[in-house]
Motif scaffolding. Sequence first.
Motif, PDB file in Angstrom:
ATOM      1  N   UNK A  20       0.699  -1.337  -0.037  1.00 45.48           N
ATOM      2  CA  UNK A  20       0.049  -0.056   0.009  1.00 45.48           C
ATOM      3  C   UNK A  20       0.756   1.071   0.079  1.00 45.48           C
ATOM      4  N   UNK A  21       2.165   1.192   0.586  1.00 41.88           N
ATOM      5  CA  UNK A  21       2.942   2.432   0.668  1.00 41.88           C
ATOM      6  C   UNK A  21       3.500   2.862  -0.703  1.00 41.88           C
ATOM      7  N   UNK A  22       3.288   4.254  -0.694  1.00 44.81           N
ATOM      8  CA  UNK A  22       4.124   4.872  -1.948  1.00 44.81           C
ATOM      9  C   UNK A  22       5.729   4.585  -2.020  1.00 44.81           C
ATOM     10  N   UNK A  39      -6.449   0.873  -2.124  1.00 47.88           N
ATOM     11  CA  UNK A  39      -5.972   0.046  -3.517  1.00 47.88           C
ATOM     12  C   UNK A  39      -4.389  -0.110  -3.536  1.00 47.88           C
ATOM     13  N   UNK A  40      -3.952  -1.483  -3.898  1.00 45.73           N
ATOM     14  CA  UNK A  40      -2.735  -1.751  -3.466  1.00 45.73           C
ATOM     15  C   UNK A  40      -1.779  -0.703  -4.660  1.00 45.73           C
ATOM     16  N   UNK A  41      -0.842  -0.370  -4.273  1.00 47.22           N
ATOM     17  CA  UNK A  41       0.366   0.264  -5.079  1.00 47.22           C
ATOM     18  C   UNK A  41       1.141  -0.683  -6.078  1.00 47.22           C
ATOM     19  N   UNK A  42       1.238  -1.989  -5.392  1.00 46.91           N
ATOM     20  CA  UNK A  42       2.027  -3.040  -6.320  1.00 46.91           C
ATOM     21  C   UNK A  42       1.361  -4.287  -5.766  1.00 46.91           C
ATOM     22  N   UNK A  99       2.606  -7.694   3.524  1.00 45.80           N
ATOM     23  CA  UNK A  99       3.840  -6.966   3.811  1.00 45.80           C
ATOM     24  C   UNK A  99       4.893  -8.032   4.136  1.00 45.80           C
ATOM     25  N   UNK A 100       6.147  -7.665   4.008  1.00 42.17           N
ATOM     26  CA  UNK A 100       7.365  -8.480   4.202  1.00 42.17           C
ATOM     27  C   UNK A 100       8.398  -7.901   5.120  1.00 42.17           C
ATOM     28  N   UNK A 101       9.314  -8.609   5.576  1.00 47.99           N
ATOM     29  CA  UNK A 101      10.276  -8.390   6.659  1.00 47.99           C
ATOM     30  C   UNK A 101      11.405  -9.139   6.464  1.00 47.99           C
ATOM     31  N   UNK A 102      12.504  -8.295   6.236  1.00 46.28           N
ATOM     32  CA  UNK A 102      13.948  -9.284   6.191  1.00 46.28           C
ATOM     33  C   UNK A 102      14.595  -8.827   7.388  1.00 46.28           C
TER      34      UNK A 102
END
Length: 196
Positions: free
Chosen positions: A33-35, A115-118, A143-146
Amino acid sequence: MPAISVTLNGNLIAKVSTGNLNILSVRVSGDILADTFATIDFSGGRYEPDSESKHLIWLNEQVLQPNDQIEVSLHEQGETSLIGKTIEELYPEPPQAHDESITPEEIFSELSQRKAVRSGFRFEIVTPTGEVLNSRTNPGDYCFGFTTIWNGKNPDRAKTWLTSNTLERIALRENGSDHARLTLQLGQSIFLRVCA
């Protein structure tokens, strides 16, 4: 003393000596969702149950672009390359009060309607042994996190993992999907490339 360094596309952006610290954490994260495509954070400190703790931040939501390559290395020794800042130094203004009437359920509901950005993220990891791992977020993941964490109780290694999760599972406080779990030994590096 061991040290952790972070490079971005081959350029050193931070190195921190473990010194008198007992936790160091490097985290790359992003959501659909984030730009901003993704960010990297580098923080840690000394956390003691019976005395005053110290929390410092060396990289704070530094923006990453698609195909940027992050290298995290655990060195046998090294000097800190930049001064860590406290939360108060980074955010001198008092935080704005949150609306107590908005429930977590309402927040998750509002996020799920955006609305999803990607559509998701793809990952390429080069492990400390040179193996190349390719993965991607699952359909429906938010989301993801590494994350790489060094703990002073085991100073000769750091743990690294890559996960993703859906809004629904986060709301239920459930674990997400594991994409990789690795151990970084002294003198080793791990590479991550995140793509759209």
